[in-house]
Scaffold this motif. Sequence first.
Motif, PDB file in Angstrom:
ATOM      1  N   LYS A   1      55.329   4.603  82.330  1.00 14.90           N
ATOM      2  CA  LYS A   1      56.079   5.789  82.732  1.00 14.90           C
ATOM      3  C   LYS A   1      55.629   6.226  84.123  1.00 14.90           C
ATOM      4  O   LYS A   1      54.437   6.384  84.390  1.00 14.90           O
ATOM      5  CB  LYS A   1      55.851   6.921  81.732  1.00 14.90           C
ATOM      6  N   GLU A   2      56.603   6.428  85.003  1.00 12.84           N
ATOM      7  CA  GLU A   2      56.338   6.875  86.374  1.00 12.84           C
ATOM      8  C   GLU A   2      56.810   8.310  86.525  1.00 12.84           C
ATOM      9  O   GLU A   2      57.911   8.656  86.102  1.00 12.84           O
ATOM     10  CB  GLU A   2      57.078   5.974  87.356  1.00 12.84           C
ATOM     11  N   SER A   3      55.965   9.175  87.124  1.00 10.32           N
ATOM     12  CA  SER A   3      56.309  10.592  87.247  1.00 10.32           C
ATOM     13  C   SER A   3      55.770  11.155  88.553  1.00 10.32           C
ATOM     14  O   SER A   3      54.925  10.547  89.223  1.00 10.32           O
ATOM     15  CB  SER A   3      55.725  11.402  86.079  1.00 10.32           C
TER      16      SER A   3
ATOM     17  N   PHE B   1      51.332   7.173  87.263  1.00  7.43           N
ATOM     18  CA  PHE B   1      51.852   6.239  86.269  1.00  7.43           C
ATOM     19  C   PHE B   1      50.994   6.317  85.010  1.00  7.43           C
ATOM     20  O   PHE B   1      49.763   6.486  85.098  1.00  7.43           O
ATOM     21  CB  PHE B   1      51.801   4.798  86.796  1.00  7.43           C
ATOM     22  N   VAL B   2      51.621   6.149  83.852  1.00  8.06           N
ATOM     23  CA  VAL B   2      50.903   6.109  82.578  1.00  8.06           C
ATOM     24  C   VAL B   2      51.372   4.876  81.823  1.00  8.06           C
ATOM     25  O   VAL B   2      52.574   4.636  81.696  1.00  8.06           O
ATOM     26  CB  VAL B   2      51.161   7.375  81.733  1.00  8.06           C
ATOM     27  N   ARG B   3      50.419   4.087  81.326  1.00 10.83           N
ATOM     28  CA  ARG B   3      50.757   2.891  80.557  1.00 10.83           C
ATOM     29  C   ARG B   3      49.729   2.701  79.445  1.00 10.83           C
ATOM     30  O   ARG B   3      48.619   3.231  79.514  1.00 10.83           O
ATOM     31  CB  ARG B   3      50.776   1.657  81.461  1.00 10.83           C
ATOM     32  N   GLY B   4      50.117   1.941  78.428  1.00 16.54           N
ATOM     33  CA  GLY B   4      49.180   1.575  77.365  1.00 16.54           C
ATOM     34  C   GLY B   4      49.080   2.592  76.251  1.00 16.54           C
ATOM     35  O   GLY B   4      49.746   3.634  76.244  1.00 16.54           O
TER      36      GLY B   4
ATOM     37  N   TYR C   1      43.589   1.320  76.072  1.00 17.50           N
ATOM     38  CA  TYR C   1      43.556   2.683  76.581  1.00 17.50           C
ATOM     39  C   TYR C   1      44.949   3.106  77.060  1.00 17.50           C
ATOM     40  O   TYR C   1      45.765   2.268  77.455  1.00 17.50           O
ATOM     41  CB  TYR C   1      42.587   2.804  77.776  1.00 17.50           C
ATOM     42  N   THR C   2      45.172   4.421  77.027  1.00 18.44           N
ATOM     43  CA  THR C   2      46.285   5.000  77.780  1.00 18.44           C
ATOM     44  C   THR C   2      45.758   5.220  79.188  1.00 18.44           C
ATOM     45  O   THR C   2      44.868   6.043  79.408  1.00 18.44           O
ATOM     46  CB  THR C   2      46.735   6.331  77.164  1.00 18.44           C
ATOM     47  N   VAL C   3      46.277   4.458  80.143  1.00 17.73           N
ATOM     48  CA  VAL C   3      45.696   4.426  81.487  1.00 17.73           C
ATOM     49  C   VAL C   3      46.558   5.234  82.455  1.00 17.73           C
ATOM     50  O   VAL C   3      47.765   4.989  82.595  1.00 17.73           O
ATOM     51  CB  VAL C   3      45.551   2.983  81.995  1.00 17.73           C
ATOM     52  N   LEU C   4      45.919   6.179  83.137  1.00 12.15           N
ATOM     53  CA  LEU C   4      46.557   6.986  84.166  1.00 12.15           C
ATOM     54  C   LEU C   4      46.103   6.482  85.532  1.00 12.15           C
ATOM     55  O   LEU C   4      44.904   6.402  85.808  1.00 12.15           O
ATOM     56  CB  LEU C   4      46.168   8.456  83.992  1.00 12.15           C
ATOM     57  N   THR C   5      47.062   6.111  86.375  1.00  9.25           N
ATOM     58  CA  THR C   5      46.776   5.768  87.769  1.00  9.25           C
ATOM     59  C   THR C   5      47.634   6.666  88.649  1.00  9.25           C
ATOM     60  O   THR C   5      48.697   7.135  88.231  1.00  9.25           O
ATOM     61  CB  THR C   5      47.086   4.297  88.065  1.00  9.25           C
TER      62      THR C   5
END
Length: 268
Positions: free
Chosen positions: A2-4, A16-19, A48-52
């Motif tokens: 997900k891109e925000s 971005f959030v993934r996983g 993990y839920t990864v935030l970049t």
Amino acid sequence: MKESVLEVPGARLHHFVRGTGPLLVLIAGGHGDAAVNEPLADHLADRYTVLTYDRRGLSGSTTDEPGLTLATHADDVSRLLSTLTTEPAYVYGSSIGALISLEFTIRHPEQSGVVVAHEPPVTQLLPEPERTRAVQDLLTAEETFKAEGAAPALRRFAKFAGIDPTDREPDVEVRRTGPEQLPNVEFLLTYDVPAIRAHTLDLAELKGSPARIVPGVGENSTHVWPHKCARLLAEELGTAYETFPGGHNGYAFRPRATAGRLHQVLND
């Protein structure tokens, strides 16, 4: 994935959030944006839920207030995390990202779980004359930028950080600094590097944090002063430092091995 974009005071944070799994935020070093952390995030997303994210002023994160401090960056991390969880999060930062992670831990202890700070440039910990030389390295990069431009300044930066493009996993491509990246380099050298030089870490507050703080070092960066900063930080905190694959930017050049090692450290 997900891109925000999150609107915060003075900036818009592209992230971005993934996983799936516990929340882990990755904070890149240098002029690195979210894309620099993408390979590492991909190797962690099964656990993990990864935030970049792009730091304010870099790539997709625009800012109206460029004259900032590391506290500003730390508060940005806090605001991003607040949109995703009310629980303490895992944090991994490298270089300036590590310094931001430490400042975040001081300013927002209730959001800090395990915080891994890989080779933070905490120059105040270095004995003289090493401290003066380290500060001069940062200042020389800034002066080179003003006199000669971004590319020569970035080469100076890479030299004192011991960046070795050959120290990488076989499938990792070295990211060239093309025209699209030059604004990030310029922002780093105009605003973020002076912020590093001006920053003083509140060690008393850091020691009082409820977070588990883990200084990290690169196995191949023993010759650079950020490596020593991490070792001295561990000594100051009365804890052990952990060794990670590669050099100062091992998270970018050795993302697969770094992901495995980070998972071990977070769950130790």
